[in-house]
Every structure is written in C-alpha cells, then in structure tokens.
Design an enzyme around this catalytic site. Structure first.
Site, PDB file in Angstrom:
ATOM      1  N   SER A 135       5.051  -0.982   3.485  1.00  0.00           N
ATOM      2  CA  SER A 135       5.187  -2.283   4.162  1.00  0.00           C
ATOM      3  C   SER A 135       5.206  -3.470   3.224  1.00  0.00           C
ATOM      4  O   SER A 135       4.405  -3.626   2.359  1.00  0.00           O
ATOM      5  CB  SER A 135       4.017  -2.568   4.992  1.00  0.00           C
ATOM      6  OG  SER A 135       4.000  -1.866   6.335  1.00  0.00           O
ATOM      7  N   SER A 164       1.781   6.603   2.091  1.00  0.00           N
ATOM      8  CA  SER A 164       2.418   7.820   2.905  1.00  0.00           C
ATOM      9  C   SER A 164       3.659   8.104   2.079  1.00  0.00           C
ATOM     10  O   SER A 164       4.135   7.564   1.188  1.00  0.00           O
ATOM     11  CB  SER A 164       2.942   7.131   4.170  1.00  0.00           C
ATOM     12  OG  SER A 164       1.726   6.703   4.862  1.00  0.00           O
ATOM     13  N   GLU A 221      -9.195  -1.079   7.179  1.00  0.00           N
ATOM     14  CA  GLU A 221      -7.758  -1.770   7.775  1.00  0.00           C
ATOM     15  C   GLU A 221      -7.771  -1.267   9.397  1.00  0.00           C
ATOM     16  O   GLU A 221      -7.178  -1.793   9.967  1.00  0.00           O
ATOM     17  CB  GLU A 221      -6.541  -0.597   7.024  1.00  0.00           C
ATOM     18  CG  GLU A 221      -5.304  -1.029   7.372  1.00  0.00           C
ATOM     19  CD  GLU A 221      -4.382   0.110   6.825  1.00  0.00           C
ATOM     20  OE1 GLU A 221      -4.543   0.789   6.407  1.00  0.00           O
ATOM     21  OE2 GLU A 221      -2.958  -0.264   7.036  1.00  0.00           O
ATOM     22  N   GLN A 267       0.814  -1.237  -0.098  1.00  0.00           N
ATOM     23  CA  GLN A 267      -0.008  -0.100   0.204  1.00  0.00           C
ATOM     24  C   GLN A 267       0.918   1.450   0.055  1.00  0.00           C
ATOM     25  O   GLN A 267       1.562   1.672   1.025  1.00  0.00           O
ATOM     26  CB  GLN A 267      -0.889  -0.074   1.247  1.00  0.00           C
ATOM     27  CG  GLN A 267      -1.740   1.156   1.518  1.00  0.00           C
ATOM     28  CD  GLN A 267      -2.897   0.973   2.649  1.00  0.00           C
ATOM     29  OE1 GLN A 267      -2.928  -0.081   3.195  1.00  0.00           O
ATOM     30  NE2 GLN A 267      -2.958   1.953   3.331  1.00  0.00           N
ATOM     31  N   GLY A 268       0.746   2.077  -0.772  1.00  0.00           N
ATOM     32  CA  GLY A 268       1.810   3.098  -1.493  1.00  0.00           C
ATOM     33  C   GLY A 268       0.877   4.386  -0.811  1.00  0.00           C
ATOM     34  O   GLY A 268       0.602   5.087  -2.137  1.00  0.00           O
TER      35      GLY A 268
HETATM   36  C1  FAD Z   1       4.997  -0.194  10.987  1.00  0.00           C
HETATM   37  C2  FAD Z   1       4.446   0.721   9.960  1.00  0.00           C
HETATM   38  C3  FAD Z   1       3.881   0.425   8.685  1.00  0.00           C
HETATM   39  C4  FAD Z   1       3.546   1.062   7.922  1.00  0.00           C
HETATM   40  N1  FAD Z   1       2.986   0.857   6.684  1.00  0.00           N
HETATM   41  C5  FAD Z   1       2.687   1.779   5.959  1.00  0.00           C
HETATM   42  C6  FAD Z   1       2.123   1.426   4.569  1.00  0.00           C
HETATM   43  O1  FAD Z   1       2.267   0.076   4.434  1.00  0.00           O
HETATM   44  N2  FAD Z   1       1.654   2.023   3.676  1.00  0.00           N
HETATM   45  C7  FAD Z   1       1.578   3.337   3.733  1.00  0.00           C
HETATM   46  O2  FAD Z   1       1.322   4.231   2.977  1.00  0.00           O
HETATM   47  N3  FAD Z   1       1.791   3.957   5.039  1.00  0.00           N
HETATM   48  C8  FAD Z   1       2.641   3.064   5.990  1.00  0.00           C
HETATM   49  N4  FAD Z   1       2.684   3.351   7.284  1.00  0.00           N
HETATM   50  C9  FAD Z   1       2.825   4.869   7.590  1.00  0.00           C
HETATM   51  C10 FAD Z   1       1.693   5.551   8.508  1.00  0.00           C
HETATM   52  O3  FAD Z   1       0.719   5.550   8.115  1.00  0.00           O
HETATM   53  C11 FAD Z   1       2.278   6.760   8.916  1.00  0.00           C
HETATM   54  O4  FAD Z   1       3.585   6.659   9.763  1.00  0.00           O
HETATM   55  C12 FAD Z   1       1.403   7.519   9.936  1.00  0.00           C
HETATM   56  O5  FAD Z   1       0.114   7.795   9.105  1.00  0.00           O
HETATM   57  C13 FAD Z   1       1.868   8.605  10.517  1.00  0.00           C
HETATM   58  O6  FAD Z   1       2.492   9.542   9.791  1.00  0.00           O
HETATM   59  P1  FAD Z   1       4.048  10.225   9.980  1.00  0.00           P
HETATM   60  O7  FAD Z   1       4.861   8.931  10.501  1.00  0.00           O
HETATM   61  O8  FAD Z   1       4.623  10.922   8.787  1.00  0.00           O
HETATM   62  O9  FAD Z   1       3.851  10.971  11.288  1.00  0.00           O
HETATM   63  P2  FAD Z   1       3.444  12.614  11.546  1.00  0.00           P
HETATM   64  O10 FAD Z   1       2.071  12.838  10.709  1.00  0.00           O
HETATM   65  O11 FAD Z   1       4.516  13.441  11.265  1.00  0.00           O
HETATM   66  O12 FAD Z   1       2.955  12.572  13.077  1.00  0.00           O
HETATM   67  C14 FAD Z   1       4.017  12.669  14.052  1.00  0.00           C
HETATM   68  C15 FAD Z   1       3.265  13.003  15.247  1.00  0.00           C
HETATM   69  O13 FAD Z   1       2.481  13.944  15.131  1.00  0.00           O
HETATM   70  C16 FAD Z   1       0.858  13.869  15.557  1.00  0.00           C
HETATM   71  N5  FAD Z   1       0.012  14.643  14.857  1.00  0.00           N
HETATM   72  C17 FAD Z   1       0.204  14.873  13.282  1.00  0.00           C
HETATM   73  N6  FAD Z   1      -0.748  15.515  13.056  1.00  0.00           N
HETATM   74  C18 FAD Z   1      -1.771  15.590  14.157  1.00  0.00           C
HETATM   75  C19 FAD Z   1      -2.873  16.452  14.297  1.00  0.00           C
HETATM   76  N7  FAD Z   1      -3.719  17.006  13.323  1.00  0.00           N
HETATM   77  N8  FAD Z   1      -3.486  16.235  15.725  1.00  0.00           N
HETATM   78  C20 FAD Z   1      -2.713  15.483  16.663  1.00  0.00           C
HETATM   79  N9  FAD Z   1      -1.596  15.037  16.473  1.00  0.00           N
HETATM   80  C21 FAD Z   1      -1.008  15.217  15.283  1.00  0.00           C
HETATM   81  C22 FAD Z   1       0.895  12.140  15.316  1.00  0.00           C
HETATM   82  O14 FAD Z   1      -0.259  11.737  15.989  1.00  0.00           O
HETATM   83  C23 FAD Z   1       2.306  11.764  15.812  1.00  0.00           C
HETATM   84  O15 FAD Z   1       1.966  11.382  17.048  1.00  0.00           O
HETATM   85  C24 FAD Z   1       3.429   2.396   8.228  1.00  0.00           C
HETATM   86  C25 FAD Z   1       3.890   3.187   9.464  1.00  0.00           C
HETATM   87  C26 FAD Z   1       4.290   2.052  10.413  1.00  0.00           C
HETATM   88  C27 FAD Z   1       5.216   2.533  11.510  1.00  0.00           C
END
Ligand code: FAD
Lengths: 326, 382
Positions: B160, B127, B243, B124-125
């Site tokens: 992932s 992020s 999901e 799933q692409g």
């Molecule tokens: C093990 C793992 C597998 C994954 N697999 C996939 C995958 O297969 N495909 C895919 O597309 N993505 C995948 N992801 C990505 C995942 O969806 C993102 O990591 C997630 O959505 C958070 O984005 P970020 O890491 O950029 O954090 P950020 O968005 O930068 O957030 C950082 C912190 O700020 C907080 N924050 C941000 N905005 C707000 C707000 N408006 N209000 C309150 N708090 C806020 C967040 O809650 C977090 O604590 C995966 C992530 C992990 C860890």
C-alpha cells in the site's frame, strides 16, 4: 476495594456458585432454591453498594454479576444484593421521604420487564428470591414500595419473579442525575450477568469440541466448527469490553456518558449473548436440545435477559439520535 | 483476559489532554482536500500538521521523538479527532511498535523521530504473489555476500502507498532451507535504491492505493537489517498484531465521523427513512462504541503488561464488522452515491470490502483464535 480483598470476595462467590449450580432443569426445586439463597445471603454482598461512598466500585460489582452468571444459579444476586441497595443509596443522596418497610427489597419492573414508561401496568418483583418487598422507579423518577404477590411465569427457569401490588407506598424520588445513574447501573449489572453466562457457555462448548470425536477426529479440529467458536469468542469479547467499560464509566464519568455507555453495552449484549449461546448449542449438537442439558438454561437466561430493562429496538432508536439532540 | 478491575486511565488527566487538544484544533483548522489530491498526499499534510502540535506518537518514548505518555492518551486524541470530523491519526502505530521492539538503539534513534514527524513515509512489503495468507511461503531472497551486504531479488504485491513512500519495511528470506519462523529477516529498504521498481495497481474503488514492487539485485547493507537474521517472522507477527487493533490504525475517528453524519441525516429526514434504517444506524453506533470500549480494554490490558498477541485477531474481526456494516448502511442512507457520480462514501464502501482481506483475512483471524486463543486441536491437512 483493595485488589486482594476483591479477589477474596470473588473467590467466595465462585466457590458458592460451584457448589449450588443447577446441573439440569430437574435440579431447580423449591427447597434447593431456598438453601442456595440462604447460602448466598450469608456472603453479605448486599452491603457492597449500600453505603456512600460504596464499599465496592461498579466495576467490581459488575465482575461479581459476571461471576454469578457463569453457572446456572437460581439465586437473586442482582435484585436483592446489588440493585435494590444501590437504589436506596441513590435515594439517600437525593430526596428520600419515607422509610422502606421491607428488610430485603428487590426491584420491581413493568410487566414486560422493561424500564417503565408513563403508564406501566402489571408490575412484577424481578429477581426476588429471598426478597420481602419490591422497589419501583417510575418513569419520572418517583420511587414506590410494593407488596409481593403470587409467582409470575417466566421463560427463565432460574429467575424468581413474582407479581407486585399495583398500588405502592411512596418512598422518595431520584434526582435527574441519580435517575440516569440508576438506569445505567441497572443496565450494566444485568448485562454483566448475561456476559458471564455467554462466556461460560461458550467455554463449555470449546471444552466439548476438544473431547467429542466424529470421523475419528475431535470435532474441534474441523475448520467449520473452529470458525463458529471463533465467532462466538469475538461476540463474547465484544460484550465483555462494552460492559466493563460502561461499569468503569459509572465509577469515573458523568451520569450522561455512563448512561450512553450502558445503553451501548446492553444493546451489544442483547444480540451477542444470544448469538454466542446459539453457536455453543450448535457445537454441542443434539445433546444441547434436551431438557437434561444445561444449554437451555443458558439460552433461557440470555433470551429473557435481552428483553429485560431495554430491548434492542428500544436502545437502537435512542442511539441513532445525533449527539446534539440527546 | 483479566477478571480484575481495569484501569482505563485517570479521567482528569485524560480530560486535560482532551481540552488541550481541542484548544489546539481550534487554532489549527482542518486542512481542505483539493479536488484531485490523492488521499495519501492529503493525509500526509495532515500528519505533518498534527506532528507540529505534538499530537503524533503520544505513547512513543521521548528519546525517539514521541511524548512518553500512555496508549490511553493516544486513544483520547483519536477519539477527539473523530468527534471533530477530522481525518484520523497517522497510521504508523504498528510500524513504530515493531521498530521499538526489534530495532537497534541506533535504528530507533535514527528512524523513529523521522517516522513520527512524517519526514519518512513508510510502506509494508510483506505479501507476495505466491505468499498471501501463507506468508511462510515467501520467496523473495536476500543473499548474504561475503563482504557483509545483501543482494535481494523477488517481487512484492499489495504494497500500500509504495508510490508515496520513501522507505519499505521489507521481509525477505535469508535462508532457503530453514522453516519460515527462523529463515526470514526484516530490512529497511529505501525505495529509491537501484534495482527497485514500483508499479501502482488500481483498486476497485478507482484509487491507486497498492503497488507491485520488483526487486532486481537490490543491495542492502547489514545495518539496514532490523534485528538479527531470522527475526523477520516474530517482527512480522508483532507488526500485524498491532495492525489489527483499531487504535493503532487510527480508524476509530473515521468511523465516528461517518456515524454522526448518518445520525444527522436520519434526524433531518425523520419519517421518510426506509423501514429499519434508523435501527441499522443505531446498530452502527453500537458497533463503533463497542469497538472503542474494546480498544480501551485492550489498551488497559496492554498497559498492565500484556503484549499484543493472538487476541488482536478478535480486535481485527470487530473492526471489520464495524466497518463493513457501517458502509453498507451509509450507502442506504446516501443512495445517490449509487446512481450518481459516486463519491467518498462509495469509495470508502469499496475499501470496507477489503477490511476482511488486508492485514490477514477474516478466515485467517478465525484460525488464529481457534488454535491460539481457544487451543482447539489441529485439523486434518487440507
Ligand atoms: C487494500 C489492501 C491493502 C493491502 N496492503 C498491504 C500492504 O501494505 N503490505 C502487504 O504486505 N500486504 C498488503 N495487502 C495484502 C494482504 O495482506 C493479502 O491480500 C492477504 O493477506 C490475503 O492474501 P491473498 O490476497 O494472497 O489471498 P489468499 O491467501 O490467496 O486467500 C484467498 C482466500 O482463501 C482463504 N484462505 C487462504 N488460506 C486459508 C486457510 N488456511 N483457511 C481458511 N481460508 C483460507 C482466504 O481467507 C481468502 O478468502 C493488502 C491487501 C489489500 C486488499
């Protein structure tokens, strides 16, 4: 029950509850209690579980108990209309020895409000508004009928509790399967009322968060408040799911599975309902800490409710045992 | 939310399915995972074996390779796997639902059977480095050429298992000007397409689960777009909603298995358990069974016609609660994982910390509940 018929019964109970709800602790008076109980009795709900097969499913009764929990009501729906009739029904299916003398029994619990162990002392007639006698299920399934005594103190200002005579008249005995059903049913019905209370109080605090302004904004627009209400919502949904599923299990599964599901539900409700009410009180702020506000009526209900029949500690130990050993 | 009685399925019918599944499991012993075999490879072998018995996609219509039963049948299989200590059902439910809803008839017939059988492995692409919680900020761009195809450029992150996958459900902007909900489109991207680079990233538990994906002038045909241009946003919302349900991700059985292991360990060591640990194990059992009951209730509501929506944020938070508390407790029951070599429990513990991040963080789930379920007013812009 047919779906329409159930909807009708629920709407009747809802209308009753809106009319007789206590607006504050000051409304909880002897006369208003009697009037409310008489009005509830007129709805005739004690027939729902009295016959075999019962007129209503456990799931339906659980939903009615939820409805009753939503408003601060002093009435006994659980003890006299749901629990005691079900106990009599289960006795009829098993080893009924003697007739019950009272016309409107409620249930008796051990003095600490839990399911009795072998040497339970200080029995009380629980949820006894409108009741004239109380039925007690001993640890090994024997059932006795007890006289009602003086009112017993309880932190739940809405709930009627009286002392019950130590000596009881034997009425019969529950078979092991019926005993499991009885415990499961009691847990589900009590849990359901608490679920209704928690759901309603969180709903009231959400409404308040929309209306109450500070810093020129509705407090519900602040993320810290939103997250608190979101967490409370998760808790309410969790205990709703667990309780409704347990109710369904009683209608459809073996007594053993139903009892496990009921224990899970009560364990979840014991902590979740109290936590959810805490969150709601925080959102209401200072006003929720006053005698006049309904908040403490809800808090008292869930706090005492969490100790009724089975405490969290009782349940977690049982549920920690491997499947094979239970 | 419904306040009428729910149908949790016909117990006899479900019991029959459970019985058949048990019989099948008895004749098909659980696969062993050889030391060093990456988890996704092992799970893929398991997926194929389950599929060969007809145990994948029970609630997918028959014409797309499923069995045309209900989601409650799928729950029963998931339940039973947990009880048997088997790996969970393949995590494809959420992708399948997105395709069912947005794919063309041709795409559903071509893609779904291969997804269910395990012939195609998907990732799933969504992020990107600059678009995590705020997916609307996505910058990968699919430019439509006059000839009709698209040329895609950009970078994805956290994809992932991309290194084990053949296909990627890709989100890309097809309009630079319009707001997110109208300007993002979804594509099926074959990962062997020229211009695609997959680079694995090592996770905290040591596994190489997620990847970076670099897209340089990658050509995608119009027939590889799922739905219409601009359908990417609702498709993404459907995908993430599904999901977030423990049922669709097949997590339930994994938890059930570990809880039974903890219970047995506690039973054997009776009396020598540290204070409170027994009731913590009980608490994990409650969390887990509440989650099962909740998944069933949501499934019953879904069968009664509700589609996955903002309520799924409640599901996700409950799943996160169950998972994180469970692995914290497991580490206390098996403390040797901390001062020895470490093992599966330690690895899974680390993975459980990600539960509050992937699939939308816990904060984002709370925002969704507050705004979309409770209808609370919009806050001051941060
Ligand atoms: C093990 C793992 C597998 C994954 N697999 C996939 C995958 O297969 N495909 C895919 O597309 N993505 C995948 N992801 C990505 C995942 O969806 C993102 O990591 C997630 O959505 C958070 O984005 P970020 O890491 O950029 O954090 P950020 O968005 O930068 O957030 C950082 C912190 O700020 C907080 N924050 C941000 N905005 C707000 C707000 N408006 N209000 C309150 N708090 C806020 C967040 O809650 C977090 O604590 C995966 C992530 C992990 C860890």
């Amino acid at each position: 029950m047919e779906r329409d018929e159930f909807t009708l019964v629920r709407d009747m109970l809802r209308a009753f509850a809106t009319r007789f709800r206590s607006g504050s602790a000051d409304d909880v008076k002897a006369q208003t209690r009697t009037d409310a109980q008489r009005a509830l009795d007129e709805l005739g709900l004690s027939g729902l579980r009295r016959t075999s097969p019962p007129a209503a499913t456990v799931q339906e009764c659980a939903l009615l108990a939820e409805e009753h929990g939503r408003q601060p009501l002093t009435t006994s729906l659980l003890g006299t209309a749901l629990l005691a009739p079900e106990l009599l029904r289960l006795l009829d299916l098993g080893e009924r020895a003697e007739p019950v003398h009272g016309d409107r029994p409620t249930v008796a619990l051990a003095g600490d409000l839990r399911f009795p162990d072998r040497d339970a002392v200080g029995l009380v007639a629980w949820d006894c508004d409108g009741a004239d006698t109380a039925l007690f299920v001993h640890a090994e399934g024997r059932v006795t009928e007890h006289e009602l005594g003086a009112p017993a103190p309880t932190a739940d200002l809405l709930r009627g509790v009286r002392r019950a005579s130590a000596e009881g008249r034997p009425v019969g005995r529950l078979t092991p399967g019926a005993h499991q059903c009885w415990q499961a049913y009691a847990l589900v019905v009590v849990a359901s009322e608490l679920v209704g209370a928690a759901r309603s109080f969180v709903g009231q605090s959400v409404d308040y968060a929309r209306e109450r302004h500070q810093y020129g904004q509705p407090i519900g627009s602040f993320q810290a408040v939103q997250h608190q209400l979101a967490d409370a919502t998760v808790l309410v949904e969790a205990c709703t799911s667990a309780t409704r599923y347990a109710a369904w299990c009683l209608d459809s599964e073996t007594p053993g599975r139903a009892l496990t599901a009921a224990r899970v539900a009560k364990a979840e409700v014991n902590s979740a309902a109290v936590e959810a009410v805490y969150a709601g009180m925080q959102v209401f702020g200072g006003i929720a800490q006053t005698w006049e506000h309904v908040a403490h009526l809800y808090l008292r209900r869930v706090l005492v409710g969490a100790a009724v029949l089975a405490t969290t500690a009782d349940l977690l130990t049982v549920l920690a045992a491997p499947e094979a050993t239970r | 939310m419904t306040d009428t009685p729910l149908d949790f399925g016909d117990p006899e019918d479900l019991e029959r399915l459970r019985h058949d599944f048990r019989a099948w499991l008895a004749g098909h012993p659980l696969p062993e995972r050889p030391p060093g075999e990456p988890l996704p490879v092992f799970l893929h072998r398991w997926h194929r074996r389950l599929y060969s018995g007809g145990w994948v996609g029970l609630d997918v219509p028959e014409q797309y390779g499923g069995r045309g039963l209900t989601a409650l049948h799928q729950v029963t299989v998931s339940d039973e796997l947990g009880a048997r200590g088997a790996p969970g059902v393949p995590r494809i439910g959420y992708l399948a639902h997105a395709l069912l809803r947005f794919g063309s008839e041709e795409q559903r017939r071509r893609l779904l059977p291969r997804m269910l059988s395990g012939d195609d492995v998907w990732c799933q692409g969504f992020s990107e480095p600059g678009a995590g919680s705020d997916l609307a900020g996505m910058s990968t761009y699919a430019e439509r050429r006059p000839e009709g195809h698209y040329i895609v450029n950009g970078q994805k992150l956290w994809t992932s298992y991309a290194q084990y996958s053949g296909l990627c459900l890709l989100l890309a902007r097809t309009d630079r000007a319009a707001p997110a909900h109208a300007s993002i489109s979804a594509f099926v991207l074959p990962l062997d397409r020229p211009g695609v680079t997959v680079r694995p990233l090592r996770a905290a538990n040591g596994d190489d689960e997620f990847c970076e994906l670099f897209l340089d002038d990658v050509r995608l045909e119009e027939s590889e777009r799922i739905g219409a241009e601009g359908d990417g946003w609702p498709l993404a919302m459907t995908t993430v909603a599904y999901e977030r349900n423990a049922l669709d991700t097949g997590h339930l059985s994994k938890y059930g298995l570990l809880i039974e292991r903890l219970r047995r360990a506690a039973h054997e060591r009776r009396g020598t358990l540290p204070d409170g640990l027994l009731s913590d194990i009980g608490r994990c059992a409650v969390d887990y069974q509440v989650l099962v009951a909740h998944a069933r209730r949501r499934t019953a509501e879904r069968l009664a016609g509700q589609s996955a929506g903002p309520e799924s944020s409640v599901d996700k938070l409950l799943m996160t609660r169950a998972e994180q508390r469970l692995y914290e407790t497991a580490l206390r029951v098996f403390p040797e994982e901390l001062y020895g070599e470490g093992g599966e429990v330690l690895g899974d513990y680390f993975y459980s910390r990600a539960a509050s991040v992937y699939g939308g963080t816990s904060q984002i789930q709370r925002n969704i509940i507050a705004k979309r379920l409770l209808g609370l007013p919009v806050g001051p812009r941060a």
